[in-house]
Design an enzyme around this catalytic site. Structure first.
Site, PDB file in Angstrom:
ATOM      1  NE  ARG A   1      33.463 -91.437  37.150  1.00 14.37           N
ATOM      2  CZ  ARG A   1      33.095 -91.935  38.316  1.00 14.37           C
ATOM      3  NH1 ARG A   1      32.092 -91.395  38.992  1.00 14.37           N
ATOM      4  NH2 ARG A   1      33.706 -92.977  38.814  1.00 14.37           N
TER       5      ARG A   1
ATOM      6  CD  GLU B   1      32.979 -95.698  49.954  1.00 10.90           C
ATOM      7  OE1 GLU B   1      34.200 -95.533  49.762  1.00 10.90           O
ATOM      8  OE2 GLU B   1      32.143 -95.600  49.055  1.00 10.90           O
TER       9      GLU B   1
ATOM     10  CG  HIS C   1      30.348 -91.676  46.285  1.00 13.05           C
ATOM     11  ND1 HIS C   1      30.608 -90.497  45.599  1.00 13.05           N
ATOM     12  CD2 HIS C   1      31.232 -92.587  45.816  1.00 13.05           C
ATOM     13  CE1 HIS C   1      31.610 -90.705  44.754  1.00 13.05           C
ATOM     14  NE2 HIS C   1      32.009 -91.956  44.862  1.00 13.05           N
TER      15      HIS C   1
ATOM     16  CG  ASN D   1      34.131-101.976  45.165  1.00 11.52           C
ATOM     17  OD1 ASN D   1      33.524-102.094  44.095  1.00 11.52           O
ATOM     18  ND2 ASN D   1      34.554-100.806  45.619  1.00 11.52           N
TER      19      ASN D   1
END
Ligand code: ADP
Length: 400
Positions: free
Chosen positions: A241, A385, A180, A7
């Site tokens: 964010r 993940e 996601h 990643n």
């Protein structure tokens, strides 16, 4: 099959080597501060202590070299030879409308990925950099791209279209994509296992609350709506964010402060959310601590975070036309009883009731935290993940 999961961010590479025969994560780690002073590799083999290596790591190619070297090193390694890495799975943030599933990386696919940079200029270039670095360091090893957007691919048009001229969608692909996906998919499958029912019969709301955060409405295993949109900026308030805003605010602030596009982007992505409101931190642990010490803005940030999450949960019950289970996952969702309690407040009317004792016990572990009589189950499920990426990589490689 041993799969290296990669990643890549702008200045970091996270990795995990997973044995997909046993689902054991043999080692995991991260290279941080690539191309800056003080680059560091943190590496944790599954059966030994964590080590940190400081080195000059100028780019992603050098970073991947370091990763492969430490995976094979005498003291900290978990494999003897490069050839034991049988496949590589890359997290790719944006798959656009084209990719509804993971795909084998070929020269043609790299062209497709480059064409998607326009949709995800902040994310996809780094993912491509990681792919190119692996092509150099581990040539000949099959590689698969696993997209954050793919799980949301079946979202209906009424959920993905924005209230803009339709030509904006046709011309620039402006629509909700959602992110996601691997996490929402993973926890929805685990939820079905916990409930002992087929996923195809369940209505679920999954809340992935990490540094980035999103909610998904999942009907029969299909994501029918999600809070992140064209980019991962929309929806819930996050660490740095903003999440949802009146779009006119951006125009107003840009004009008043004479901001460039780049500066406005930085304001919305890096200086907003929990950090922006509280002035304390983007880290939820520090926000909760400061709020408990009566720091006024930390309290506002925490309350606003939970309130917005609660609104999304309630809205998605409407989108789904019912709810079997609400799932909390990722750093905040898995570890914060405070955020879970606060975001479930007043949702008893929808059948959501959590047991305080169970909620307090559920820290970093899989648990049903609902009261015995609740109509809707509320579940805490640690996400994984990397495991989804490893499994997908194996599936795609074996299908060739
Ligand atoms: P990323 O999105 O970078 O993978 P994580 O899923 O690890 O991030 O989530 C990071 C967030 O989880 C941070 O805001 C951190 O404060 C929060 N977090 C971790 N542990 C706790 C805890 N015990 N209580 C509250 N928040 C926590």
């Amino acid at each position: 099959m041993k799969v290296l999961v990669i990643n890549c961010g702008s200045s970091s590479v996270k990795y995990q080597l997973i044995d997909t025969d046993t689902d054991v994560s043999l080692a995991k780690g991260m290279v941080a501060r690539i191309g800056m002073s003080g680059s560091v590799l943190t590496h944790k083999p599954h059966d030994r202590r964590e080590v940190k290596v400081s080195a000059e790591i100028l780019d992603h190619i050098v970073a991947i070299e370091y990763v492969v070297s430490i995976l094979m090193s005498e003291n900290h390694g978990v494999i003897k030879e490069r050839s034991e890495i049988e496949a590589i799975g890359h997290r790719v943030v944006h798959g656009g409308e084209k990719f509804s599933d993971s795909v084998l990386i070929t020269p043609d696919l790299l062209v497709d990925l480059r064409n998607l940079i326009d949709l995800a200029p902040l994310h996809n270039p780094h993912n491509i950099r990681g792919i190119n670095a692996c092509l150099k360091t581990l040539p000949g090893v099959p590689m698969v791209a696993v997209f954050d957007t793919a799980f949301h691919h079946k979202m209906p048009a009424h959920a993905y279209i924005y209230g803009l001229p339709y030509v904006m969608y046709k011309r620039y692909g402006i629509r909700r994509y959602g992110f996601h996906g691997t996490s929402h998919q993973y926890v929805s499958e685990r939820a079905a296992e916990m409930l002992g029912k087929p996923l195809s019969e369940l209505k679920l709301i999954t809340c992935h609350l990490g540094n980035g955060a999103s909610v998904a409405a999942i009907d029969g295993g299909v994501s029918i709506d999600t809070s992140m949109g064209f980019t991962p900026l929309e929806g819930l308030m996050m660490g740095t964010r903003s999440g949802d805003l009146d779009p006119a605010i951006i125009l107003h602030v840009m004009a008043r402060e004479e901001l460039t596009l780049h500066e406005a982007n930085t304001l919305l992505n890096k200086h907003s959310g929990l950090a922006g409101i509280s002035g304390v931190s983007s880290d939820m642990r520090e926000i909760i601590e400061a709020a408990k010490d009566n720091h006024a803005n930390a309290k506002i940030a925490l309350d606003a975070y939970c309130y917005r999450l609660r609104k999304y949960i309630a809205a998605y019950v409407g989108a789904l036309g019912g709810l079997d289970a609400l799932v909390y996952t990722a750093g905040i969702g898995e570890n914060s009883p405070d955020v879970r309690e606060c975001s479930c407040e007043r949702l008893e009317c929808l059948g959501i009731e959590i047991d305080k004792t169970k909620n307090n016990q559920a820290v970093g572990k899989q648990m049903d935290i609902s009261t015995d009589g609740a109509r809707v189950r509320t579940l805490v499920i640690p996400t994984n993940e990397e495991l989804v990426i490893a499994h997908d990589t194996r599936r795609i490689v074996e299908a060739q």
